[in-house]
Design a protein around this motif. Structure first.
Motif, short mmCIF file in Angstrom:
data_model
loop_
_atom_site.label_atom_id
_atom_site.label_comp_id
_atom_site.label_asym_id
_atom_site.label_seq_id
_atom_site.Cartn_x
_atom_site.Cartn_y
_atom_site.Cartn_z
N UNK A 85 0.84 -1.19 0.00
CA UNK A 85 0.00 0.00 0.00
C UNK A 85 0.89 1.25 0.00
N UNK A 86 0.96 1.89 -1.14
CA UNK A 86 1.83 3.06 -1.27
C UNK A 86 1.25 4.30 -0.61
N UNK A 87 -0.03 4.25 -0.21
CA UNK A 87 -0.67 5.40 0.44
C UNK A 87 -0.61 5.32 1.97
N UNK A 88 -0.12 4.20 2.50
CA UNK A 88 -0.03 4.05 3.96
C UNK A 88 0.91 5.11 4.54
N UNK A 89 0.52 5.72 5.62
CA UNK A 89 1.32 6.77 6.25
C UNK A 89 2.54 6.15 6.94
N UNK A 90 3.76 6.46 6.50
CA UNK A 90 4.96 5.86 7.10
C UNK A 90 5.17 6.26 8.55
N UNK A 91 4.53 7.34 8.99
CA UNK A 91 4.70 7.77 10.38
C UNK A 91 4.11 6.77 11.38
N UNK A 92 3.22 5.90 10.91
CA UNK A 92 2.66 4.88 11.80
C UNK A 92 3.71 3.86 12.23
#
Length: 321
Positions: A85-92
Protein backbone atom coordinates in the motif's frame (compact mmCIF):
# COMPACT_ATOMS: atom_id res chain seq x y z
CA UNK A 1 -32.19 37.86 -112.85
CA UNK A 2 -28.74 38.23 -111.52
CA UNK A 3 -30.08 40.58 -108.84
CA UNK A 4 -32.72 38.04 -107.77
CA UNK A 5 -30.15 35.26 -107.47
CA UNK A 6 -28.02 37.46 -105.24
CA UNK A 7 -31.03 38.23 -103.06
CA UNK A 8 -31.94 34.54 -102.77
CA UNK A 9 -28.34 33.72 -101.85
CA UNK A 10 -28.31 36.32 -99.09
CA UNK A 11 -31.66 35.07 -97.74
CA UNK A 12 -30.38 31.49 -97.78
CA UNK A 13 -27.23 32.45 -95.84
CA UNK A 14 -29.28 34.35 -93.27
CA UNK A 15 -31.63 31.40 -92.82
CA UNK A 16 -28.68 29.04 -92.37
CA UNK A 17 -27.07 31.33 -89.80
CA UNK A 18 -30.34 31.61 -87.88
CA UNK A 19 -30.72 27.84 -87.98
CA UNK A 20 -27.20 27.38 -86.64
CA UNK A 21 -27.78 29.91 -83.86
CA UNK A 22 -31.11 28.30 -82.89
CA UNK A 23 -29.53 24.84 -82.95
CA UNK A 24 -26.54 25.93 -80.85
CA UNK A 25 -28.84 27.58 -78.28
CA UNK A 26 -30.95 24.42 -78.03
CA UNK A 27 -27.81 22.29 -77.58
CA UNK A 28 -26.43 24.53 -74.80
CA UNK A 29 -29.79 24.49 -73.04
CA UNK A 30 -29.78 20.69 -73.15
CA UNK A 31 -26.21 20.46 -71.84
CA UNK A 32 -26.88 22.95 -69.03
CA UNK A 33 -30.07 21.16 -68.07
CA UNK A 34 -28.23 17.81 -67.96
CA UNK A 35 -25.43 19.19 -65.73
CA UNK A 36 -27.96 20.79 -63.37
CA UNK A 37 -29.83 17.50 -63.15
CA UNK A 38 -26.61 15.59 -62.41
CA UNK A 39 -25.52 18.18 -59.81
CA UNK A 40 -28.91 17.98 -58.17
CA UNK A 41 -28.71 14.20 -58.17
CA UNK A 42 -25.18 14.29 -56.73
CA UNK A 43 -26.21 16.75 -54.04
CA UNK A 44 -29.19 14.60 -53.18
CA UNK A 45 -27.00 11.48 -53.15
CA UNK A 46 -24.37 13.20 -51.00
CA UNK A 47 -27.06 14.43 -48.63
CA UNK A 48 -28.50 10.92 -48.40
CA UNK A 49 -25.03 9.46 -47.81
CA UNK A 50 -24.29 11.97 -45.04
CA UNK A 51 -27.62 11.23 -43.45
CA UNK A 52 -26.86 7.52 -43.67
CA UNK A 53 -23.47 8.08 -42.05
CA UNK A 54 -25.05 10.10 -39.31
CA UNK A 55 -27.57 7.37 -38.74
CA UNK A 56 -24.80 4.73 -38.55
CA UNK A 57 -22.87 6.65 -35.85
CA UNK A 58 -24.17 5.30 -32.52
CA UNK A 59 -25.30 7.77 -29.94
CA UNK A 60 -25.02 6.20 -26.51
CA UNK A 61 -27.52 7.01 -23.85
CA UNK A 62 -26.40 8.52 -20.55
CA UNK A 63 -27.04 5.15 -18.92
CA UNK A 64 -24.78 3.34 -21.41
CA UNK A 65 -22.04 5.92 -20.89
CA UNK A 66 -22.25 5.48 -17.13
CA UNK A 67 -22.00 1.72 -17.56
CA UNK A 68 -18.89 2.14 -19.73
CA UNK A 69 -17.34 4.47 -17.15
CA UNK A 70 -18.02 1.91 -14.41
CA UNK A 71 -16.28 -0.83 -16.43
CA UNK A 72 -13.32 1.41 -17.30
CA UNK A 73 -12.80 2.54 -13.71
CA UNK A 74 -13.02 -1.02 -12.41
CA UNK A 75 -10.39 -2.08 -14.95
CA UNK A 76 -8.08 0.77 -14.00
CA UNK A 77 -8.38 0.11 -10.27
CA UNK A 78 -7.96 -3.65 -10.63
CA UNK A 79 -4.78 -3.41 -12.67
CA UNK A 80 -3.14 -0.53 -10.77
CA UNK A 81 -4.01 -1.10 -7.09
CA UNK A 82 -1.65 -3.92 -6.20
CA UNK A 83 1.17 -4.96 -3.86
CA UNK A 84 2.36 -2.82 -0.95
CA UNK A 85 0.00 0.00 0.00
CA UNK A 86 1.83 3.06 -1.27
CA UNK A 87 -0.67 5.40 0.44
CA UNK A 88 -0.03 4.05 3.96
CA UNK A 89 1.32 6.77 6.25
CA UNK A 90 4.96 5.86 7.10
CA UNK A 91 4.70 7.77 10.38
CA UNK A 92 2.66 4.88 11.80
CA UNK A 93 5.88 2.83 11.82
CA UNK A 94 7.96 5.44 13.65
CA UNK A 95 10.16 3.60 16.21
CA UNK A 96 8.20 0.34 15.81
CA UNK A 97 9.90 -3.03 15.64
CA UNK A 98 11.87 -3.71 12.50
CA UNK A 99 10.08 -7.01 11.91
CA UNK A 100 6.68 -5.31 12.10
CA UNK A 101 7.66 -2.58 9.68
CA UNK A 102 9.32 -4.89 7.19
CA UNK A 103 6.31 -7.19 7.29
CA UNK A 104 4.03 -4.26 6.36
CA UNK A 105 6.35 -3.31 3.50
CA UNK A 106 6.74 -6.80 2.02
CA UNK A 107 5.16 -7.44 -1.39
CA UNK A 108 2.20 -9.81 -0.96
CA UNK A 109 1.43 -12.49 -3.53
CA UNK A 110 -0.65 -11.09 -6.36
CA UNK A 111 -4.02 -12.67 -7.10
CA UNK A 112 -5.09 -13.47 -10.64
CA UNK A 113 -6.67 -10.47 -12.33
CA UNK A 114 -9.55 -9.56 -10.00
CA UNK A 115 -12.25 -9.65 -12.70
CA UNK A 116 -11.16 -11.37 -15.91
CA UNK A 117 -14.76 -11.03 -17.13
CA UNK A 118 -14.13 -7.44 -18.16
CA UNK A 119 -10.97 -8.23 -20.17
CA UNK A 120 -11.93 -8.31 -23.85
CA UNK A 121 -8.46 -8.63 -25.42
CA UNK A 122 -5.91 -11.42 -25.71
CA UNK A 123 -3.44 -11.48 -22.82
CA UNK A 124 0.15 -12.01 -23.93
CA UNK A 125 1.74 -15.02 -22.17
CA UNK A 126 4.79 -12.88 -21.35
CA UNK A 127 2.69 -10.56 -19.18
CA UNK A 128 1.93 -10.74 -15.49
CA UNK A 129 2.95 -12.66 -12.40
CA UNK A 130 2.66 -16.16 -13.87
CA UNK A 131 4.77 -15.48 -16.95
CA UNK A 132 8.20 -17.04 -17.34
CA UNK A 133 10.58 -15.02 -15.18
CA UNK A 134 13.22 -12.69 -16.51
CA UNK A 135 16.05 -15.01 -15.40
CA UNK A 136 14.51 -17.92 -17.29
CA UNK A 137 14.48 -15.89 -20.50
CA UNK A 138 18.21 -15.07 -20.45
CA UNK A 139 20.95 -16.78 -22.44
CA UNK A 140 23.54 -16.06 -19.74
CA UNK A 141 24.21 -19.39 -18.01
CA UNK A 142 24.93 -17.77 -14.64
CA UNK A 143 21.64 -15.89 -14.66
CA UNK A 144 19.70 -18.83 -16.08
CA UNK A 145 20.91 -20.96 -13.17
CA UNK A 146 18.34 -19.18 -11.00
CA UNK A 147 15.48 -20.31 -13.25
CA UNK A 148 14.72 -23.49 -11.33
CA UNK A 149 14.01 -21.60 -8.10
CA UNK A 150 12.49 -18.49 -9.76
CA UNK A 151 10.41 -19.92 -12.61
CA UNK A 152 7.77 -17.17 -12.73
CA UNK A 153 7.79 -13.40 -12.38
CA UNK A 154 6.23 -13.31 -8.94
CA UNK A 155 8.80 -15.68 -7.39
CA UNK A 156 11.67 -13.89 -9.13
CA UNK A 157 10.64 -10.35 -8.18
CA UNK A 158 10.00 -11.21 -4.52
CA UNK A 159 13.50 -12.70 -4.44
CA UNK A 160 15.05 -9.54 -5.88
CA UNK A 161 13.13 -6.70 -4.19
CA UNK A 162 11.55 -6.50 -0.74
CA UNK A 163 8.50 -4.41 -1.47
CA UNK A 164 6.69 -2.96 -4.48
CA UNK A 165 3.18 -1.69 -5.05
CA UNK A 166 0.97 1.09 -6.37
CA UNK A 167 -2.31 2.81 -5.54
CA UNK A 168 -4.49 5.49 -7.10
CA UNK A 169 -3.85 8.62 -5.05
CA UNK A 170 -7.43 9.86 -5.51
CA UNK A 171 -10.48 8.64 -7.37
CA UNK A 172 -9.53 8.74 -11.08
CA UNK A 173 -11.54 11.02 -13.35
CA UNK A 174 -13.41 9.51 -16.29
CA UNK A 175 -15.10 10.83 -19.43
CA UNK A 176 -17.27 8.61 -21.66
CA UNK A 177 -17.71 9.20 -25.39
CA UNK A 178 -20.35 8.19 -27.93
CA UNK A 179 -17.98 5.79 -29.71
CA UNK A 180 -17.72 3.57 -26.65
CA UNK A 181 -14.37 4.90 -25.47
CA UNK A 182 -13.66 6.20 -21.98
CA UNK A 183 -10.84 8.55 -21.00
CA UNK A 184 -9.41 7.92 -17.51
CA UNK A 185 -7.00 10.35 -15.86
CA UNK A 186 -5.41 10.56 -12.44
CA UNK A 187 -2.29 9.94 -10.37
CA UNK A 188 -0.86 6.62 -9.25
CA UNK A 189 1.72 6.43 -6.45
CA UNK A 190 4.36 3.69 -6.42
CA UNK A 191 6.47 2.48 -3.51
CA UNK A 192 9.74 0.55 -3.60
CA UNK A 193 11.57 -1.00 -0.64
CA UNK A 194 14.98 -2.63 -1.05
CA UNK A 195 17.63 -3.89 1.33
CA UNK A 196 20.85 -1.96 1.86
CA UNK A 197 20.09 0.54 4.64
CA UNK A 198 23.03 0.93 7.03
CA UNK A 199 22.28 4.16 8.88
CA UNK A 200 21.66 3.91 12.63
CA UNK A 201 21.45 6.36 15.52
CA UNK A 202 20.58 6.04 19.19
CA UNK A 203 19.76 2.38 18.89
CA UNK A 204 17.45 2.82 15.91
CA UNK A 205 18.07 1.68 12.34
CA UNK A 206 16.81 3.32 9.17
CA UNK A 207 14.42 1.84 6.65
CA UNK A 208 14.25 4.22 3.68
CA UNK A 209 11.60 3.42 1.06
CA UNK A 210 11.04 5.46 -2.09
CA UNK A 211 7.71 6.84 -3.32
CA UNK A 212 6.95 8.36 -6.71
CA UNK A 213 3.79 9.71 -8.37
CA UNK A 214 2.92 9.01 -12.00
CA UNK A 215 0.32 10.75 -14.17
CA UNK A 216 -2.09 8.34 -15.86
CA UNK A 217 -3.94 9.24 -19.08
CA UNK A 218 -5.62 6.21 -20.63
CA UNK A 219 -8.21 5.75 -23.36
CA UNK A 220 -10.15 2.51 -22.94
CA UNK A 221 -12.39 1.04 -25.62
CA UNK A 222 -15.48 -0.67 -24.21
CA UNK A 223 -17.29 -3.21 -26.36
CA UNK A 224 -20.02 -5.59 -25.27
CA UNK A 225 -19.35 -4.86 -21.61
CA UNK A 226 -15.60 -5.55 -21.81
CA UNK A 227 -12.42 -3.54 -22.26
CA UNK A 228 -11.29 -4.42 -25.78
CA UNK A 229 -8.20 -2.20 -25.78
CA UNK A 230 -6.24 0.37 -23.76
CA UNK A 231 -4.24 3.25 -25.22
CA UNK A 232 -1.69 4.89 -22.91
CA UNK A 233 -0.76 8.53 -23.49
CA UNK A 234 1.90 8.43 -20.76
CA UNK A 235 4.80 6.09 -20.06
CA UNK A 236 3.40 2.73 -19.01
CA UNK A 237 5.98 1.26 -16.64
CA UNK A 238 5.26 -2.35 -15.81
CA UNK A 239 4.99 -1.79 -12.06
CA UNK A 240 2.08 0.59 -12.72
CA UNK A 241 0.23 -2.20 -14.51
CA UNK A 242 1.80 -5.57 -13.64
CA UNK A 243 -1.01 -7.72 -15.07
CA UNK A 244 -0.67 -6.58 -18.68
CA UNK A 245 3.05 -5.91 -19.04
CA UNK A 246 6.31 -7.83 -19.18
CA UNK A 247 8.32 -7.58 -15.96
CA UNK A 248 11.95 -6.51 -16.29
CA UNK A 249 14.54 -5.24 -13.80
CA UNK A 250 15.50 -2.26 -15.98
CA UNK A 251 15.73 1.03 -14.10
CA UNK A 252 13.02 0.26 -11.53
CA UNK A 253 15.11 1.48 -8.58
CA UNK A 254 16.48 4.45 -10.53
CA UNK A 255 13.00 5.49 -11.67
CA UNK A 256 11.06 5.16 -8.42
CA UNK A 257 14.14 6.22 -6.47
CA UNK A 258 13.94 9.58 -8.21
CA UNK A 259 10.83 10.39 -6.18
CA UNK A 260 10.51 11.01 -2.44
CA UNK A 261 12.51 9.22 0.27
CA UNK A 262 11.59 8.99 3.96
CA UNK A 263 13.87 7.46 6.60
CA UNK A 264 11.87 5.48 9.17
CA UNK A 265 13.59 4.69 12.52
CA UNK A 266 12.87 1.13 13.64
CA UNK A 267 13.95 -1.00 16.59
CA UNK A 268 15.89 -4.19 16.09
CA UNK A 269 17.81 -5.83 13.28
CA UNK A 270 16.73 -5.60 9.65
CA UNK A 271 16.05 -9.18 8.66
CA UNK A 272 15.56 -9.44 4.89
CA UNK A 273 14.60 -13.09 5.04
CA UNK A 274 13.23 -14.30 1.72
CA UNK A 275 15.53 -12.35 -0.57
CA UNK A 276 17.70 -14.39 -2.90
CA UNK A 277 19.10 -11.73 -5.19
CA UNK A 278 20.67 -12.49 -8.55
CA UNK A 279 22.64 -9.25 -8.73
CA UNK A 280 21.02 -8.17 -12.01
CA UNK A 281 18.39 -5.97 -10.32
CA UNK A 282 19.59 -2.67 -8.95
CA UNK A 283 18.57 -1.62 -5.42
CA UNK A 284 17.87 1.86 -4.11
CA UNK A 285 20.74 4.07 -3.04
CA UNK A 286 20.51 4.27 0.74
CA UNK A 287 21.74 7.20 2.84
CA UNK A 288 24.83 6.72 4.94
CA UNK A 289 24.26 10.01 6.74
CA UNK A 290 21.48 12.54 7.19
CA UNK A 291 23.12 14.79 4.62
CA UNK A 292 23.49 12.06 2.01
CA UNK A 293 21.56 11.84 -1.29
CA UNK A 294 21.61 15.61 -1.79
CA UNK A 295 19.14 16.19 1.00
CA UNK A 296 16.35 14.25 -0.74
CA UNK A 297 15.63 12.13 2.33
CA UNK A 298 13.06 13.27 4.92
CA UNK A 299 14.63 12.79 8.40
CA UNK A 300 11.80 14.38 10.40
CA UNK A 301 11.16 11.18 12.39
CA UNK A 302 14.71 11.32 13.76
CA UNK A 303 14.52 14.80 15.29
CA UNK A 304 14.01 13.53 18.86
CA UNK A 305 16.60 10.77 18.58
CA UNK A 306 20.08 11.30 19.97
CA UNK A 307 23.11 9.08 20.53
CA UNK A 308 22.02 8.51 24.15
CA UNK A 309 18.40 7.57 23.42
CA UNK A 310 19.02 3.88 23.07
CA UNK A 311 15.80 2.11 24.16
CA UNK A 312 16.29 -0.93 26.32
CA UNK A 313 20.05 -0.59 26.39
CA UNK A 314 21.81 -0.83 29.76
CA UNK A 315 25.35 0.45 30.37
CA UNK A 316 25.49 1.81 26.82
CA UNK A 317 28.66 3.75 25.93
CA UNK A 318 28.11 7.49 26.15
CA UNK A 319 27.84 9.43 22.88
CA UNK A 320 27.68 6.22 20.90
CA UNK A 321 31.35 5.40 21.42
Amino acid sequence: MSHNKKTITIITVVVLVLALVIGWCAWRKHVTSTKETQASANTSSSSSTNKAKKKKTPVLSDKQKEQNKTIALQMEKDMRNWGVDSLADPHQWDKQSADQVLSALRTPDLPDFPDSGIVGFDVDPSWGKNAISYVCSQDNAIIYAYCSIMPDNQTWWKSEVWGTGTRWVDEPKSTAYNDGKVRVKGTVRAILVTNGDTYSLGGYKAVTPAWRDYAINDLLTIKDGKVSWIEHDADEYWWLNPYFNEWTPDNVAKNIGGGNRIAIPVQGDLNWNGLNQTGITKVLRHPESEGDLLGKVDWSMWEDISFTSNPGCQNCPANGQ
